[in-house]
Structures are given as C-alpha cells and as structure tokens.
Design a protein around this motif. Sequence first.
Motif, PDB file in Angstrom:
ATOM      1  N   GLN A 133       0.841  -1.206   0.000  1.00 12.71           N
ATOM      2  CA  GLN A 133       0.000   0.000   0.000  1.00 12.71           C
ATOM      3  C   GLN A 133       0.873   1.252   0.000  1.00 12.71           C
ATOM      4  O   GLN A 133       0.603   2.217  -0.713  1.00 12.71           O
ATOM      5  CB  GLN A 133      -0.910  -0.011   1.237  1.00 12.71           C
ATOM      6  CG  GLN A 133      -1.913   1.131   1.264  1.00 12.71           C
ATOM      7  CD  GLN A 133      -3.346   0.633   1.256  1.00 12.71           C
ATOM      8  OE1 GLN A 133      -3.633  -0.460   0.800  1.00 12.71           O
ATOM      9  NE2 GLN A 133      -4.250   1.434   1.762  1.00 12.71           N
ATOM     10  N   THR A 134       1.930   1.241   0.798  1.00  8.04           N
ATOM     11  CA  THR A 134       2.832   2.394   0.876  1.00  8.04           C
ATOM     12  C   THR A 134       3.558   2.615  -0.445  1.00  8.04           C
ATOM     13  O   THR A 134       3.671   3.752  -0.928  1.00  8.04           O
ATOM     14  CB  THR A 134       3.864   2.185   2.005  1.00  8.04           C
ATOM     15  OG1 THR A 134       3.174   2.008   3.245  1.00  8.04           O
ATOM     16  CG2 THR A 134       4.795   3.374   2.107  1.00  8.04           C
ATOM     17  N   ILE A 135       4.070   1.532  -1.037  1.00  3.16           N
ATOM     18  CA  ILE A 135       4.773   1.630  -2.322  1.00  3.16           C
ATOM     19  C   ILE A 135       3.852   2.206  -3.384  1.00  3.16           C
ATOM     20  O   ILE A 135       4.248   3.068  -4.183  1.00  3.16           O
ATOM     21  CB  ILE A 135       5.304   0.239  -2.750  1.00  3.16           C
ATOM     22  CG1 ILE A 135       6.488  -0.169  -1.865  1.00  3.16           C
ATOM     23  CG2 ILE A 135       5.738   0.252  -4.221  1.00  3.16           C
ATOM     24  CD1 ILE A 135       6.971  -1.591  -2.111  1.00  3.16           C
ATOM     25  N   SER A 136       2.604   1.744  -3.398  1.00  2.41           N
ATOM     26  CA  SER A 136       1.635   2.223  -4.391  1.00  2.41           C
ATOM     27  C   SER A 136       1.282   3.694  -4.165  1.00  2.41           C
ATOM     28  O   SER A 136       1.270   4.496  -5.103  1.00  2.41           O
ATOM     29  CB  SER A 136       0.372   1.357  -4.320  1.00  2.41           C
ATOM     30  OG  SER A 136      -0.614   1.849  -5.185  1.00  2.41           O
ATOM     31  N   GLU A 137       1.007   4.067  -2.898  1.00  2.00           N
ATOM     32  CA  GLU A 137       0.603   5.443  -2.585  1.00  2.00           C
ATOM     33  C   GLU A 137       1.713   6.449  -2.870  1.00  2.00           C
ATOM     34  O   GLU A 137       1.455   7.559  -3.306  1.00  2.00           O
ATOM     35  CB  GLU A 137       0.194   5.546  -1.116  1.00  2.00           C
ATOM     36  CG  GLU A 137      -1.180   4.961  -0.800  1.00  2.00           C
ATOM     37  CD  GLU A 137      -1.556   5.147   0.656  1.00  2.00           C
ATOM     38  OE1 GLU A 137      -0.717   5.670   1.431  1.00  2.00           O
ATOM     39  OE2 GLU A 137      -2.682   4.782   1.029  1.00  2.00           O
ATOM     40  N   ARG A 138       2.960   6.048  -2.646  1.00  2.00           N
ATOM     41  CA  ARG A 138       4.086   6.993  -2.765  1.00  2.00           C
ATOM     42  C   ARG A 138       4.835   6.867  -4.086  1.00  2.00           C
ATOM     43  O   ARG A 138       5.864   7.515  -4.277  1.00  2.00           O
ATOM     44  CB  ARG A 138       5.051   6.795  -1.587  1.00  2.00           C
ATOM     45  CG  ARG A 138       4.345   6.996  -0.257  1.00  2.00           C
ATOM     46  CD  ARG A 138       5.282   6.914   0.920  1.00  2.00           C
ATOM     47  NE  ARG A 138       4.521   7.039   2.161  1.00  2.00           N
ATOM     48  CZ  ARG A 138       4.920   7.737   3.207  1.00  2.00           C
ATOM     49  NH1 ARG A 138       6.065   8.362   3.191  1.00  2.00           N
ATOM     50  NH2 ARG A 138       4.171   7.800   4.292  1.00  2.00           N
ATOM     51  N   GLY A 139       4.343   6.005  -4.995  1.00  2.00           N
ATOM     52  CA  GLY A 139       4.960   5.873  -6.310  1.00  2.00           C
ATOM     53  C   GLY A 139       6.378   5.351  -6.270  1.00  2.00           C
ATOM     54  O   GLY A 139       7.250   5.828  -7.003  1.00  2.00           O
ATOM     55  N   LEU A 140       6.626   4.349  -5.409  1.00  2.00           N
ATOM     56  CA  LEU A 140       7.985   3.818  -5.234  1.00  2.00           C
ATOM     57  C   LEU A 140       8.231   2.543  -6.040  1.00  2.00           C
ATOM     58  O   LEU A 140       9.247   1.880  -5.850  1.00  2.00           O
ATOM     59  CB  LEU A 140       8.235   3.516  -3.747  1.00  2.00           C
ATOM     60  CG  LEU A 140       8.108   4.709  -2.789  1.00  2.00           C
ATOM     61  CD1 LEU A 140       8.207   4.232  -1.343  1.00  2.00           C
ATOM     62  CD2 LEU A 140       9.188   5.736  -3.080  1.00  2.00           C
ATOM     63  N   ASN A 141       7.314   2.211  -6.962  1.00  2.00           N
ATOM     64  CA  ASN A 141       7.389   0.932  -7.664  1.00  2.00           C
ATOM     65  C   ASN A 141       8.710   0.730  -8.408  1.00  2.00           C
ATOM     66  O   ASN A 141       9.208  -0.389  -8.487  1.00  2.00           O
ATOM     67  CB  ASN A 141       6.226   0.815  -8.665  1.00  2.00           C
ATOM     68  CG  ASN A 141       4.881   0.994  -7.997  1.00  2.00           C
ATOM     69  OD1 ASN A 141       4.537   2.101  -7.589  1.00  2.00           O
ATOM     70  ND2 ASN A 141       4.127  -0.076  -7.870  1.00  2.00           N
ATOM     71  N   LYS A 142       9.273   1.803  -8.961  1.00  2.00           N
ATOM     72  CA  LYS A 142      10.478   1.653  -9.774  1.00  2.00           C
ATOM     73  C   LYS A 142      11.752   2.026  -9.034  1.00  2.00           C
ATOM     74  O   LYS A 142      12.842   1.985  -9.605  1.00  2.00           O
ATOM     75  CB  LYS A 142      10.348   2.501 -11.048  1.00  2.00           C
ATOM     76  CG  LYS A 142       9.217   2.017 -11.959  1.00  2.00           C
ATOM     77  CD  LYS A 142       9.171   2.794 -13.264  1.00  2.00           C
ATOM     78  CE  LYS A 142       8.061   2.266 -14.170  1.00  2.00           C
ATOM     79  NZ  LYS A 142       8.006   3.018 -15.449  1.00  2.00           N
ATOM     80  N   SER A 143      11.637   2.398  -7.767  1.00  2.00           N
ATOM     81  CA  SER A 143      12.839   2.726  -7.000  1.00  2.00           C
ATOM     82  C   SER A 143      13.522   1.453  -6.534  1.00  2.00           C
ATOM     83  O   SER A 143      12.924   0.374  -6.488  1.00  2.00           O
ATOM     84  CB  SER A 143      12.463   3.577  -5.778  1.00  2.00           C
ATOM     85  OG  SER A 143      11.682   2.807  -4.875  1.00  2.00           O
TER      86      SER A 143
END
Length: 620
Positions: A133-143
């Motif tokens: 949920q955090t990765i999705s909300e903060r746009g961290l998918n490609k980090s």
Amino acid sequence: MNDFLTQAFVFLFAAVVCVLISKKLGMGSVLGYLFAGVLIGPFALGFVGQDGADIMHATEFGVVMMLFLVGLELDPKEFWKIRNEIIGLGTAQAAGTTIIVAAIARWGLGLSIGTAITMGFVITMSSTAIILQTISERGLNKSNAGKSSFAVLLFQDIMVIPVMAIIPLLAVSTKEPIATAAGGSWLDGAPVFMKTLAILGAISTIFLVGNYIVNPLFRSVGRLQIREIYTASALLLVIGVSLLMQQVGLSPALGAFIAGVVLANNPYKHQLESDIEPFKALLLGIFFIAVGSTINFDIIVNQPLIILSLLVGSMAIKAIVLLAISKWKKFPKDQSFLFAILLSQVGEFAFVILALGKTINLINQQWYDYLLATTALSMVVTPILLLLNEKWISPYLGLTPSATEQQEYDDLSHISAEKKIVIAGFGDFGNTIGRLLQANDIPTLVLDNDSERVNHLRKLGFNVYYGDATSINILKSIGVDQADYVIAAMDPPEVNQHLVAILRKNFPNVEVIVRAKNRKNAYEYLQDGLTEVYRETFFTAVYVGATMLEKVGLSHEEARTQSELFIKSDRASLRKLAKNIHNLEDYINVSRMEFAEQSSMLKDSLKHKRNPSTDEFRQE
C-alpha cells in the motif's frame, strides 16, 4: 455493542473519519486505519471488542481475503524473471533476521531451541499489506527500495509454506504436550511427523485440485456468462482450501494464500480480481482496524520496558540486516534507509505463525501476548517512521540516485522497457493481428470474453485471459495503464466504441488502435479525435481489387503501386469526409471532389509508370 449493524457502522465511521484526518496530515491511510482501531477498541472507547473475540474474527477474515489476493497477484512468469533478486535478497533477509533473533532468544533469554527458531520466523516476516500500500501510494514501484521490498515480500510469502510445515517438527523439542486448534482437527493426538506429512499432503492436494479441477470448473462457469458466479466460485475455493488447512492444524490464511497462488496463472484470474477488487481496500482497512483494536494496552502499561525493548530490538535487528543487504547491493543512502524502514515492522503472517506456535505450545501465553503487542505496535510505528524519513532524513541524504545506481536490477528494468501491447477482442480481426505479432516474437496480452476461445488460444501458446474488456477493474488488473498500445477489436461495434470511450477517459496516455466495422463506424471514431482507425474489410477489399487489376492486364508491380496509392489517398479522404457527415449535401459534394482527385492521381501515376520519359519531358 453486539449488534452487527451497529458494529459495522462504528467500524466504517471510525475508518472514514480517521483516514480522512490521517491523509490530510500526510500520514497515509494505513496509519488512519490503525488509529481508528485503537480508538474504537476495548482499551480506548470500547465501542467494539470487549472480549477481543469478535475483533480477532474480523482480523482473520481480513487476513484470509488479503492473502488470497496477494497469492492471486503472484504471477509465476514475473516471478521467474526476477527469481535471482527474490532468492538472493529474500534468503539474505530471512536467514539473517531468523538466525540473529533465534540466537538472542536461545542464549540471551534462555528459551528452548524450538521456541527460539519460531520467534525468529515471527520477527522475520514483514507486512505485505502495509508495504504494498505504501509503495503504491508513494509511487515507489520503480525505486531500488520499492523493487527490493517487493522481491523480499515475495520470498517471505512463499517461505511461509515450508515454515508452517517445519514448526510442528520444532515442537519435538518442547516438553509440553502438543495441543490442537480450537474445534479440533483430523490429526488430534497424532505424532508430529504425521502432522508434517499431512500438511505437505494438503498443499500438494491443493495444487493438484487447482490444475485438474479448478481450471475446468472456471471454464464451465465461463460458458454461463453469469458474472457473480465467478465471485462465488472464488469464495468457494478460498473457503474450501481454508477449511482443509484448518483440518490439518494450519491457519486458514495460509490456505487462502495457496489458493491464490493456484489461480495466479489461471486465464480467469483478472475477472476474479475485478469482481473482488471493490472489497479489497475495505478488507485491508478492516484488517488494520482489527490490528489496532487488538493492541493490549494493559500489557503495554504494566510491562512498558519489556514491550519497548521487544519493539525497538526487533525493528533494529531487521533494519541492521536490511542496511547490510542494501550496502551489498550498493544502494544510494536514501534508498538504503527507505528499504530498511519499509521492511522493519513485523507483518501479518506473524499472527499466523504465533497462532500455530501457541497451539502446539511452542509459544506460551505470556510470550504470545508480548509478541502480539510488539507486532501490532510495529505496524503502527512504520507509517510514522516513513513520514519522518520523508520529511527529514531523505532530503538530507539526497533523493536522486546516480546514473550508475539506476542501472541496478537490470532484469527488472528490461521488463518495463518492453513495449506492452494489449489486444481487446480476439475475433477474426484481432486474431490476424495477434498471429502476426506472435510470429514475430512480439509479446502481447490478449483479453477476450469467449471462454472456449480463451481455452483454445492458451493451448496454442497465446498469453490470453478471460474477462470483459469494458470493465475498468479488469483493465487495471491486467495493467493497461502501463501499456503502450491497446488494439480495440471487439464485437459488436457498440461494445468496441464503449471500450474506446473508457480507454480514452481513464487511460489517456495509452495509444488506442481501433478496429472500425465499416466506413460509417470509422467516421464516428475520427470525429471523436482518434487517428489510428482501421476498417476491418477495407484492406481485404483493396487486396481483391489489386488482384482484379492484375487479371485485367496490369502487372503485379503496377497493381501493388495502385493499391498502395489508393490506401493512402482513401485514408486522407476519410478524414476530410468525417467532418461533413452531418450535412448530406456537403458530404456528397466533398465526396465527388475527393473521388475525382483520387481518380486523377491514380491515372497520372499509372501513366507515369508506363511512360516516365514523357512525364520528364513535360517537367522540363
């Protein structure tokens, strides 16, 4: 408050208010749900869960459904592409954390080896729900931190299966008799090795049933074209598998996860995801509210130093292991801290392992309460740590990784670099396009609502799924928002137009290549602003026309040139005529002019091809 509707109202009211406030303060939805649970729980306002039993039921239901969805999203093909990262990072995190925690529990706290290892397994697990949920909300998918966290979570999710089979064997080291779960199981009083064999047998049975019964079942359901039956079939599978796991002494949540994995490569998975998707966020919210409600503040108040030590110690051990891994992978500093914070909490699988450990007396009541409180508090603390990291730590360390660091995870980055093509509708038109692309090794994802066709195409090796392409949830489920092109090739024309409207409204960055039934249909698309419009009978008709030109005396080269010029001029003419279709008189006049120009151009072209010297003389 024992009335169901009253409790449902309290849950939802607390969730809406607390999540709104939490999001306004920039703390994310997870923290809002957790605080809502604390607020309405038995240790605060006491609106729900006076004895904790009803809250635990809600927790288990939330975990069961959440893990089914996690398992359903575990695509074996994507897993295989990033297997090196999953195995490498996952093994390092799990082994490092488990060994350190087990060593401290065994020689520092004097616990038995079985209990120590079980506690190691508990602390090792991180929260899939919070992190995703955090990765999705903060746009961290490609980090680096986001991709690494996802890899570790996948390893942990799979690791649970052998862990749950190993834990009964660890009970051999305890001097206490092995208890059984409430309600009993088929194996009450059986030797430990029999329990382990039964667990492995149950897991094997689930995969066999998934391959030989579930797929044919969903194929039959697909023929019915009754959408709600998919949801009922999915729930039937989840509940059935959960009951089976419960009967061999394991958690229903683990059974649900395995059921999801069984369906992960099922051609009907996206339809199932679409049907269950509306409940997904709410179920996760219920889960977090339940976690907040079950925090035992009596233990925290009476034993604050013990709980604080366990909380800080467990999160510190995990963070140290994760920082070591990030150093090994040469992450930039900001990504290393983010990676460590994301995975430092104790996750929902800990509830499952703790319940099993308590059932077979590897974990006594005191340690069960301590670890339960520690797990819940670590989930509460994580969003706060992420907020602190975002506000103060990351800006100080620098957020932009260098070009060299951006090259990490080559096997992950090449996946997203591929052009993604989705074909919606695989009738005669889409079938031809798909076969041409497949023959040239260009990967495509096909979505079709004919269950027989889906079954046939999968046997032929196509990457095809069953589902209604006009459903926004299904389009999101197959990742249309990340696609480069969508070929809209559905029947009838009204359905295809509806699909195009949905794509343009909800996925504006995706280029739509659209199949038009006829010229009138093409006019409508062009008026709507689409540019890549292709009539399904046009090119076949032009091909036949070129063949007839050859039959009446033109050479093959002349016929091919004339047909190419006709296609080019007709497509240009089509765009002009589309502007006049609402005025019949104007349309007829423009049509006459366009046809005359087209005819003159084709005649001049043929004349020039047959007598180029005359044309050159005229130009001079």
